[in-house]
Design an enzyme around this catalytic site. Structure first.
Site, PDB file in Angstrom:
ATOM      1  N   ALA A   1      -8.861  -8.587   4.944  1.00 32.43           N
ATOM      2  CA  ALA A   1      -7.728  -8.825   4.526  1.00 32.43           C
ATOM      3  C   ALA A   1      -6.513  -8.249   3.606  1.00 32.43           C
ATOM      4  O   ALA A   1      -6.968  -8.455   2.333  1.00 32.43           O
ATOM      5  CB  ALA A   1      -7.677 -10.856   4.472  1.00 32.43           C
TER       6      ALA A   1
ATOM      7  N   GLU B   1      -0.899  -2.790  -1.735  1.00 26.85           N
ATOM      8  CA  GLU B   1       1.137  -3.143  -1.900  1.00 26.85           C
ATOM      9  C   GLU B   1       0.892  -3.482  -0.524  1.00 26.85           C
ATOM     10  O   GLU B   1       2.758  -3.569  -0.128  1.00 26.85           O
ATOM     11  CB  GLU B   1       1.988  -2.708  -2.892  1.00 26.85           C
ATOM     12  CG  GLU B   1       1.253  -3.325  -4.663  1.00 26.85           C
ATOM     13  CD  GLU B   1       1.199  -3.779  -5.351  1.00 26.85           C
ATOM     14  OE1 GLU B   1       2.641  -4.781  -5.432  1.00 26.85           O
ATOM     15  OE2 GLU B   1       1.284  -3.644  -6.462  1.00 26.85           O
TER      16      GLU B   1
END
Length: 423
Positions: free
Chosen positions: A165, A402
């Site tokens: 993830a 990010e």
């Protein structure tokens, strides 16, 4: 607000003499210092000039040491705390400087002049970790933690990424289950910035096992010394030495009910909080990439002026001029894009596609600028100890964290195409 930092010539920083400004001067709010949310033009100029002088006088000479030792010297860490850099994006009421986004990206551009490991020291406090509290915390949580984040007394980490993830946080597997009047967390996080030195970690976990996708995720405030929380050894990375990441393991970590970010109303709000934090962080990273591009262009130009081939500087060769022109042009385009996106972020008109577009373009742009810098340096650019070789490795990460460039493409495209782009 118009850009206030001095970009001399075609957009590069020159040497700056800051009368009355010394490295170590505190930048954040307090008696006799720069005030917060409505920072005046002269005050912001003072902040940027002070940071610029600090970087050139104190940090740039230590860049090779930071690279070799994989650590920021404690003396530099202490100066960053004393200057208030741990709280530039935290509101004045909680002890920070309270820069808005236009002001923050100007500061980030300045910080890009040196090793990105320096900004990473305090980046999580101001960015993705601190913004978890700013975006979703209760007033009690903000008062308890934000002043300590702003002063540097406490370092925070953002515990979202897992082995399966990363760019898609909706697939995270860390679980949170209710147990009496508290919660128990189990799972593992990967590549968590500052976790080896963190005092508190903002952990994202699935609090509703029946939920799928972005639903049923909550954020928890977990102090480092909580039983069951452990941090693995520091990761060995391609670049950005001095910026530490590591795995975080949660094995039966028990936290009270008030550890949920936002309290009871914050349950199941984790994905929303993470999305807002990441949007802010993407714009900040875009600005940092612009600052690094400025340094790379500077290094390229200075080398081209002094390196001789055939008895004359290579700066006279038109093919070298073409490489320099491309880098200067892309740097200027990135800077303009970041400032425009920051204005839209501040007025609330675009806090999704604008930051993603800026992060996508600028992270890719600085990679191209770094590649050209190495090319102009020739064989020297491939050698350790040369600034452009180190930055070439450092900037590769910006296209990944990010949210990868591919995730930014999806966000920008879906914003443009609307429902037609979705299932």
């Amino acid at each position: 607000m118009a850009p206030l930092f001095g970009l001399h010539g075609f957009g590069l920083h020159g040497s700056v003499r800051c009368e009355g400004v010394r490295p170590g001067d505190r930048l954040a709010s307090g008696p006799g210092t720069v005030r917060g949310a409505a920072v005046e033009a002269d005050d912001l100029r003072h902040v940027l000039e002070s940071v610029r002088e600090f970087l050139r006088a104190e940090v740039v000479p230590l860049e090779e040491q930071i690279e070799e030792q994989d650590a920021i010297p404690e003396s530099v860490v202490a100066q960053c705390k004393a200057m208030g850099l741990y709280g530039f994006a935290i509101p004045e009421q909680y002890g920070g400087l309270g820069l808005d986004m236009v002001e923050e990206v100007q500061l980030a551009i300045e910080l890009g002049w040196t090793s990105p490991a320096l900004r990473s020291l305090f980046g999580t406090n101001n960015g993705i970790a601190g913004h978890v509290l700013l975006e979703g915390g209760t007033e009690e949580q903000k008062k308890a933690w934000l002043p300590r984040l702003a002063s540097g007394e406490v370092t925070a980490s953002f515990g979202l990424t897992e082995a399966d993830a990363g760019s898609d946080p909706s697939s995270l597997r860390t679980a949170a289950r209710r147990d009496g009047d508290g919660w128990v967390l189990d799972g593992a996080k990967r590549y968590i910035t500052n976790s080896p030195v963190a005092d508190v970690i903002m952990v994202f976990a699935r609090s509703d096992p029946a939920a799928t996708g972005s639903r049923g995720i909550s954020a928890f405030l977990v102090p480092r010394d909580t039983p069951g929380l452990s941090v693995g050894p520091k990761d060995k990375k391609m670049g950005q030495h001095g910026a530490w990441t590591a795995d975080v393991v949660l094995d039966g970590v028990r936290v009270p009910a008030d550890a949920v970010i936002g309290g009871e109303e914050g349950v199941d709000q984790g994905f929303r909080i993470a999305a807002k934090c990441l949007a802010h962080g993407r714009l900040h990273i875009a600005a940092l990439c612009v600052g690094i591009a400025a340094r790379l262009v500077h290094e390229t130009v200075e080398f081209a002026k002094t390196r001789e081939q055939g008895g004359r500087p290579i700066a006279r060769f038109q093919l070298i001029q073409g490489l320099v022109a491309d880098s200067v042009t892309e740097y200027r385009a990135g800077r303009a894009m970041v400032l425009d996106a920051a204005r839209s972020f501040d007025d609330g008109s675009d806090r999704i596609a604008g930051p993603s577009a800026a992060k996508y373009f600028c992270s890719e742009m600085v990679g191209r600028v770094a590649d050209r810098a190495v090319q102009v340096h020739g064989g020297a650019g491939y050698m350790r100890g040369v600034t452009v070789e180190r930055l070439y490795r450092d900037v590769r990460l910006f296209r990944i964290y990010e949210g990868t460039s591919q995730i930014q493409q999806v966000i920008v495209a879906r914003d443009a195409l609307g429902p037609a782009a979705r299932d």
